[in-house]
Design a protein around this motif. Structure first.
Motif, mmCIF file in Angstrom:
data_model
loop_
_atom_site.group_PDB
_atom_site.id
_atom_site.type_symbol
_atom_site.label_atom_id
_atom_site.label_comp_id
_atom_site.label_asym_id
_atom_site.label_seq_id
_atom_site.Cartn_x
_atom_site.Cartn_y
_atom_site.Cartn_z
ATOM 1 N N THR A 192 0.835 -1.221 0.000
ATOM 2 C CA THR A 192 0.000 0.000 0.000
ATOM 3 C C THR A 192 0.862 1.260 0.000
ATOM 4 O OG1 THR A 192 -0.257 -0.319 2.372
ATOM 5 C CG2 THR A 192 -2.161 -0.823 1.047
ATOM 6 N N VAL A 193 1.987 1.198 0.695
ATOM 7 C CA VAL A 193 2.883 2.358 0.693
ATOM 8 C C VAL A 193 3.462 2.582 -0.702
ATOM 9 C CG1 VAL A 193 5.091 3.219 1.576
ATOM 10 C CG2 VAL A 193 3.385 2.370 3.155
ATOM 11 N N ALA A 194 3.730 1.482 -1.400
ATOM 12 C CA ALA A 194 4.200 1.604 -2.785
ATOM 13 C C ALA A 194 3.085 2.172 -3.664
ATOM 14 C CB ALA A 194 4.643 0.246 -3.299
ATOM 15 N N GLU A 195 1.874 1.749 -3.362
ATOM 16 C CA GLU A 195 0.717 2.204 -4.139
ATOM 17 C C GLU A 195 0.537 3.725 -4.040
ATOM 18 O OE1 GLU A 195 -2.602 -0.135 -2.950
ATOM 19 O OE2 GLU A 195 -3.929 0.782 -4.415
ATOM 20 N N VAL A 196 0.819 4.272 -2.869
ATOM 21 C CA VAL A 196 0.695 5.731 -2.708
ATOM 22 C C VAL A 196 2.037 6.428 -2.917
ATOM 23 C CG1 VAL A 196 -1.321 5.612 -1.189
ATOM 24 C CG2 VAL A 196 0.960 5.604 -0.179
ATOM 25 N N LYS A 197 2.969 5.670 -3.478
ATOM 26 C CA LYS A 197 4.288 6.221 -3.866
ATOM 27 C C LYS A 197 5.063 6.810 -2.687
ATOM 28 C CE LYS A 197 3.616 5.960 -8.488
ATOM 29 N NZ LYS A 197 2.628 4.916 -8.562
ATOM 30 N N MET A 198 5.028 6.104 -1.580
ATOM 31 C CA MET A 198 5.746 6.605 -0.402
ATOM 32 C C MET A 198 6.786 5.602 0.076
ATOM 33 S SD MET A 198 4.867 9.660 0.628
ATOM 34 C CE MET A 198 5.232 9.727 2.376
ATOM 35 N N ASN A 199 7.147 4.633 -0.774
ATOM 36 C CA ASN A 199 8.050 3.572 -0.309
ATOM 37 C C ASN A 199 9.419 4.082 0.138
ATOM 38 O OD1 ASN A 199 7.441 3.961 -2.971
ATOM 39 N ND2 ASN A 199 8.127 1.968 -3.672
ATOM 40 N N GLU A 200 9.849 5.196 -0.444
ATOM 41 C CA GLU A 200 11.163 5.725 -0.037
ATOM 42 C C GLU A 200 11.123 6.328 1.368
ATOM 43 O OE1 GLU A 200 12.963 8.425 -2.807
ATOM 44 O OE2 GLU A 200 12.437 7.118 -4.483
ATOM 45 N N TRP A 201 9.904 6.601 1.820
ATOM 46 C CA TRP A 201 9.753 7.286 3.109
ATOM 47 C C TRP A 201 9.237 6.345 4.197
ATOM 48 C CZ3 TRP A 201 11.264 12.384 3.222
ATOM 49 C CH2 TRP A 201 11.470 12.983 1.974
ATOM 50 N N LEU A 202 9.235 5.083 3.910
ATOM 51 C CA LEU A 202 8.613 4.090 4.801
ATOM 52 C C LEU A 202 9.182 4.131 6.221
ATOM 53 C CD1 LEU A 202 6.511 1.841 4.825
ATOM 54 C CD2 LEU A 202 8.247 0.268 4.019
ATOM 55 N N LYS A 205 -10.286 4.050 -8.994
ATOM 56 C CA LYS A 205 -10.758 3.279 -10.159
ATOM 57 C C LYS A 205 -10.438 1.790 -9.990
ATOM 58 C CE LYS A 205 -10.189 6.977 -13.534
ATOM 59 N NZ LYS A 205 -9.242 7.506 -14.523
ATOM 60 N N ASP A 206 -9.239 1.519 -9.485
ATOM 61 C CA ASP A 206 -8.858 0.116 -9.272
ATOM 62 C C ASP A 206 -9.682 -0.529 -8.168
ATOM 63 O OD1 ASP A 206 -7.021 -0.113 -11.287
ATOM 64 O OD2 ASP A 206 -5.366 0.653 -10.074
ATOM 65 N N LEU A 207 -10.059 0.268 -7.169
ATOM 66 C CA LEU A 207 -10.905 -0.277 -6.096
ATOM 67 C C LEU A 207 -12.246 -0.740 -6.660
ATOM 68 C CD1 LEU A 207 -10.215 2.297 -3.236
ATOM 69 C CD2 LEU A 207 -9.606 -0.125 -3.220
ATOM 70 N N LYS A 208 -12.749 0.021 -7.603
ATOM 71 C CA LYS A 208 -14.018 -0.359 -8.237
ATOM 72 C C LYS A 208 -13.875 -1.719 -8.936
ATOM 73 C CE LYS A 208 -15.868 2.845 -10.818
ATOM 74 N NZ LYS A 208 -15.851 4.022 -11.691
ATOM 75 N N LYS A 209 -12.726 -1.898 -9.545
ATOM 76 C CA LYS A 209 -12.494 -3.183 -10.243
ATOM 77 C C LYS A 209 -12.423 -4.338 -9.248
ATOM 78 C CE LYS A 209 -9.776 -1.049 -13.884
ATOM 79 N NZ LYS A 209 -8.367 -0.722 -14.158
ATOM 80 N N LYS A 210 -12.029 -4.007 -8.023
ATOM 81 C CA LYS A 210 -11.901 -5.064 -7.002
ATOM 82 C C LYS A 210 -13.204 -5.243 -6.223
ATOM 83 C CE LYS A 210 -8.105 -3.704 -4.797
ATOM 84 N NZ LYS A 210 -6.864 -3.702 -4.025
ATOM 85 N N ASN A 211 -14.303 -4.753 -6.774
ATOM 86 C CA ASN A 211 -15.633 -4.923 -6.164
ATOM 87 C C ASN A 211 -15.783 -4.266 -4.809
ATOM 88 O OD1 ASN A 211 -16.527 -6.441 -8.369
ATOM 89 N ND2 ASN A 211 -15.624 -8.292 -7.489
ATOM 90 N N ARG A 212 -15.246 -3.080 -4.674
ATOM 91 C CA ARG A 212 -15.401 -2.355 -3.419
ATOM 92 C C ARG A 212 -16.471 -1.278 -3.572
ATOM 93 N NH1 ARG A 212 -12.548 -6.170 -2.678
ATOM 94 N NH2 ARG A 212 -10.526 -6.153 -1.656
ATOM 95 N N PRO A 238 -1.056 17.804 -8.366
ATOM 96 C CA PRO A 238 -1.830 17.227 -9.469
ATOM 97 C C PRO A 238 -1.506 15.755 -9.743
ATOM 98 C CG PRO A 238 -1.137 19.427 -10.040
ATOM 99 C CD PRO A 238 -0.480 19.111 -8.737
ATOM 100 N N ARG A 239 -0.219 15.411 -9.650
ATOM 101 C CA ARG A 239 0.144 14.007 -9.875
ATOM 102 C C ARG A 239 -0.464 13.120 -8.789
ATOM 103 N NH1 ARG A 239 3.546 10.780 -12.594
ATOM 104 N NH2 ARG A 239 4.387 12.476 -13.825
ATOM 105 N N GLY A 240 -0.399 13.592 -7.556
ATOM 106 C CA GLY A 240 -0.967 12.844 -6.438
ATOM 107 C C GLY A 240 -2.472 12.672 -6.612
ATOM 108 N N GLN A 241 -3.128 13.733 -7.072
ATOM 109 C CA GLN A 241 -4.579 13.657 -7.289
ATOM 110 C C GLN A 241 -4.900 12.618 -8.353
ATOM 111 O OE1 GLN A 241 -6.070 17.577 -8.142
ATOM 112 N NE2 GLN A 241 -5.443 18.386 -6.169
ATOM 113 N N SER A 242 -4.115 12.614 -9.389
ATOM 114 C CA SER A 242 -4.327 11.652 -10.474
ATOM 115 C C SER A 242 -4.105 10.227 -9.966
ATOM 116 C CB SER A 242 -3.367 11.981 -11.612
ATOM 117 O OG SER A 242 -3.348 10.953 -12.529
ATOM 118 N N GLU A 243 -3.086 10.063 -9.122
ATOM 119 C CA GLU A 243 -2.804 8.729 -8.579
ATOM 120 C C GLU A 243 -3.942 8.233 -7.700
ATOM 121 O OE1 GLU A 243 2.020 9.428 -8.695
ATOM 122 O OE2 GLU A 243 0.972 9.452 -6.766
ATOM 123 N N VAL A 244 -4.505 9.156 -6.911
ATOM 124 C CA VAL A 244 -5.633 8.764 -6.059
ATOM 125 C C VAL A 244 -6.820 8.355 -6.922
ATOM 126 C CG1 VAL A 244 -7.335 9.616 -4.391
ATOM 127 C CG2 VAL A 244 -4.928 10.098 -4.053
#
Lengths: 288, 316
Positions: free
Chosen positions: B120-130, B180-187, B169-175
C-alpha cells in the motif's frame, strides 16, 4: 499504477478482529514508542536525574544527620526531600504523560487517525493510560534506583521493608494522578489548557487547599488526593505519625495524618472516580 | 454473500439550533463509487463522521452492511477503511509503524501485514519514506499515508472525505487511479469531493447534499440528464484579436448545430450548441476553418458542474 493482489471478499469478511484487550495492548505499545521517541521523555528523565543528582551531591557533601541517622531516616528524608521529591516526580510524570494524552488527540487530530478504526474508544483511553503509566513507572524506577543506590552506599544492603511499601504507595499515587490528569485531558480539547490546569492543581492548588482546610477550617482533608498521598512518606517514619493536637483553645493546632487504609482508600477512590468520569467524557466527546 | 452497503435512515445532526444534517435517507448498495457532493457546510463531512462514529447522530441510524455504527462500532467498521478530514499520524512514528498499528488493530496476521504495508505504501508512492518519521512530512505526504491506512486491510467499504486534499496534481491523479482500481476489485467507495471533474471521472453515482438535505441521488448519467441545462454543450472560445459583435452573432451563430453565441469580452465568446461529442468536433473544425484567430477552444463546464450549479444555488 499497479494494484496489489487482493484477497477475495469472502476471506476478507471472515477476518476476525482482535479482542478489546489485544487492541488495548496495541495502543499501549505505540503510545510507548511515541513517548520514547519524543523530547518530553528525555526532558522528564533529565529533570529526574537533576533532582537525584542534586540530592546525591548535597547529602554527599554536607552529610546531614537527618539523612544519615538510620536507613529509615535516610530513605524518609530522601523520599520526602526538600520539596517532596518523590511526589514531585510523580506529579511531573502525570503532567508530562497524562496532561495532553486525550486533549492532544483532538487538538493535533491524531485521534482522527485512530477513531475511524474498528475499536472502542475505551480501548484507546485505556491503552493510552497504560502507556502513560508504564512510562511514568520507568521514570519512578529511575528515581527509586538512584535513591536505593545512595542508600546502599551509606548503609549497605540494609533496606527497610517500609521502603518497598512506600514504593507501592507511590505507584498507587501515580495511578491516581494519571486517572486525574486523563480526566482533565478529556475535559478540555486544548492541550495547553489541560496541561496548565493539571499543573496548577497538583503543584499548587491541592497543597494550598489542604493547608487551608487543616489550619483554618480545622478539619481532616480526607477528600484531598494529596492528603491520601501522605502515606508514601509517613510509612517511612517510625513510629507511624498519628493525628495530634498541640496547644489549647483558639491556639490549638492539629496536624492530621492519614492512616494507611485511609490513604489507600482515598487514592483508589480518586482513581476510580476520575477514570470513570474521564472515560465517560471521552466516549461522549465528538470529533467535530 | 450480500453486497456491501451503506444506509442512512433519517440521519439528523443538530448543533444547538443549527441543523447540520436533516433527515438524510440514503441507501447505497453494491460495488461502485458514489460521489458525495455539496457546498461547504452542506453536511458531507458530518455524514461521514457519523458513519465512522466520530460524532453521534441526533436522530436516525447509520448502518454499514446492516450493522448500526453507533451501537456496534467495532463490527460495523470491521470492513470499512475511512479517511476523514486529513488526520495526523503521531509525528514520532514512521509510516511503517503507524500502518503496523492499524494492521494490529484490524487483526492482520503479522506476515500479511508486513506485505500489505509495503504494497500500500508503494501504491501511494511513499516507499522511499517508509522508515522516516512522519513529523517531517508535508501535508500531501501525510495524506498519502492516510490513504494507505484506509486501504491497508482491503476493506470492502471505503469512505473518503476529500481524499485529494493537499495533494499535487500528480498525487490527485494517482488517487483517482487507486479509486478506479478499487471499483475493479468490487469495493464500495463513498467519497466526498469538491472536485466535480474528479467525481465525474471516477464515480458511477452521485449524491448531492445542500443545507443538510439530500437533493438527489442517482447514477451520474441520470443526474446530468435530468438536471443539466446543457452545460456539456457549451464551449468557451478565445481569439488572438478582437472580435466584433456582428461577427460573433452572424458568422459563428450561423454554423451548424450552434444554438446561440454569447460574447464574453472582445476576445472571448461562449458558444452553445446541440448534439454530442461529434458535433463538438465539427464545431472545432468549422471555427478553425473560419481563420478568425481562434487560439483556445475548451468546454465551458462539465455536465456535472452544470448540474451542480443548477441544483445548488448558493454556498454557505
Amino acid at each position: 499504477m499497479t494494484q496489489p493482489a487482493s484477497p477475495n471478499l469472502a476471506d476478507m469478511k471472515e477476518r476476525v478482529l482482535p479482542s478489546g484487550v489485544s487492541q488495548v495492548g496495541t495502543i499501549t505499545k505505540y503510545e510507548l514508542v511515541n513517548y520514547f521517541r519524543s523530547r518530553r521523555f528525555f526532558v522528564l528523565l533529565i529533570i529526574g536525574l537533576i533532582i537525584s543528582g542534586l540530592l546525591t551531591a548535597l547529602v554527599g557533601y554536607y552529610r546531614p544527620s537527618s539523612f544519615l541517622a538510620s536507613p529509615l531516616s535516610f530513605y524518609s528524608s530522601w523520599w520526602a526531600g526538600p520539596m517532596g521529591s518523590i511526589t514531585f516526580v510523580i506529579v511531573l510524570s502525570g503532567i508530562f504523560y497524562g496532561g495532553d494524552a486525550i486533549s492532544g488527540e483532538f487538538q493535533n487530530k491524531t485521534g482522527y487517525f485512530l477513531v475511524a478504526n474498528p475499536l472502542r474508544r475505551s480501548s484507546i483511553y485505556i491503552g493510552k493510560w497504560l502507556g502513560a503509566l508504564i512510562a511514568s513507572i520507568i521514570m519512578l524506577g529511575v528515581f527509586a534506583a538512584i535513591t536505593i543506590g545512595n542508600g546502599i552506599y551509606y548503609f549497605g544492603l540494609n533496606i527497610p521493608n517500609q521502603l518497598w511499601e512506600s514504593l507501592l504507595f507511590a505507584v498507587l499515587y501515580l495511578i491516581a494522578v494519571l486517572g486525574f490528569t486523563f480526566f482533565f485531558s478529556s475535559l478540555f480539547k486544548s492541550t495547553s489548557m489541560s496541561i496548565l490546569v493539571t499543573a496548577i492543581l497538583f503543584l499548587f492548588a491541592f497543597n494550598l487547599i489542604q493547608t487551608l482546610v487543616e489550619r483554618l477550617v480545622k478539619i481532616e482533608a480526607w477528600f484531598m488526593i494529596t492528603y491520601g498521598a501522605q502515606i508514601i512518606t509517613n510509612v517511612l517514619i517510625d513510629p507511624y505519625p498519628t493525628t495530634m493536637t498541640q496547644g489549647f483553645g483558639r491556639d490549638a493546632f492539629t496536624s492530621y495524618a492519614a492512616t494507611i487504609p485511609e490513604g489507600i482508600a482515598i487514592l483508589l477512590a480518586y482513581f476510580v472516580v476520575t477514570a470513570v468520569l474521564g472515560l465517560f467524557l471521552f466516549e461522549r466527546r465528538e470529533f467535530t | 454473500m450480500s453486497a456491501p452497503s451503506i444506509v442512512a435512515e433519517n440521519l439528523t445532526k443538530r448543533y444547538g439550533s443549527f441543523t447540520a444534517l436533516s433527515n438524510l435517507n440514503l441507501k447505497i448498495e453494491g460495488s461502485k463509487c458514489v460521489g458525495f457532493l455539496g457546498p461547504n457546510g452542506a453536511g458531507k463531512t458530518t455524514t461521514l463522521k457519523i458513519f465512522t462514529d466520530m460524532i453521534r447522530a441526533s436522530e436516525g441510524r447509520a448502518l454499514i452492511n446492516g450493522v448500526d455504527v453507533h451501537l456496534n462500532k467495532k463490527k460495523a467498521l470491521g470492513s470499512v477503511g475511512a479517511l476523514i478530514e486529513s488526520p495526523e499520524v503521531y509525528p514520532a512514528l514512521t509510516p511503517r509503524e503507524a500502518l503496523s498499528m492499524v494492521a494490529d488493530l484490524r487483526g492482520l496476521p503479522r506476515a500479511e501485514a508486513k506485505k500489505k504495508i509495503e504494497e500500500t505504501v508503494a501504491e501511494v508512492k511513499m516507499n522511499e519514506w517508509l522508515d522516516k518519521k512522519v513529523g517531517k512530512f508535508s501535508k500531501g505526504m501525510k495524506q498519502r499515508i492516510n490513504i494507505a491506512a484506509a486501504l491497508l486491510s482491503d476493506p470492502e467499504v471505503i469512505m473518503l472525505d476529500e481524499p485529494t486534499t493537499g495533494l499535487d496534481p500528480r498525487g490527485q491523479s494517482e488517487v483517482r487511479d487507486i479509486v478506479k482500481d478499487l471499483k475493479k476489485k468490487n469495493r464500495l467507495v463513498f467519497m466526498s469531493s469538491h472536485l466535480l471533474n474528479e467525481v465525474q471521472e471516477i464515480c458511477d453515482e452521485v449524491a448531492m447534499i445542500d443545507h443538510g438535505k439530500l437533493i438527489v441521488y442517482d447514477t451520474l448519467s441520470n443526474v446530468t440528464t435530468r438536471f443539466s441545462s446543457g452545460g456539456s454543450n457549451t464551449v468557451d472560445i478565445e481569439f488572438s484579436r478582437d472580435i466584433d459583435e456582428q461577427s460573433a452573432n452572424r458568422n459563428i451563430a450561423s454554423l451548424t448545430n450552434v444554438s446561440s453565441v454569447d460574447r464574453i469580452d472582445a476576445r472571448k465568446v461562449r458558444i452553445h450548441f446541440s448534439g454530442g461529442i461529434q458535433n463538438q468536433e465539427r464545431l472545432l473544425l468549422d471555427l478553425a476553418t473560419m481563420k478568425i484567430g481562434m487560439i483556445s477552444f475548451r468546454p465551458a463546464a462539465s455536465a456535472l458542474e452544470d448540474t451542480y450549479l443548477n441544483l445548488i444555488k448558493d454556498t454557505l
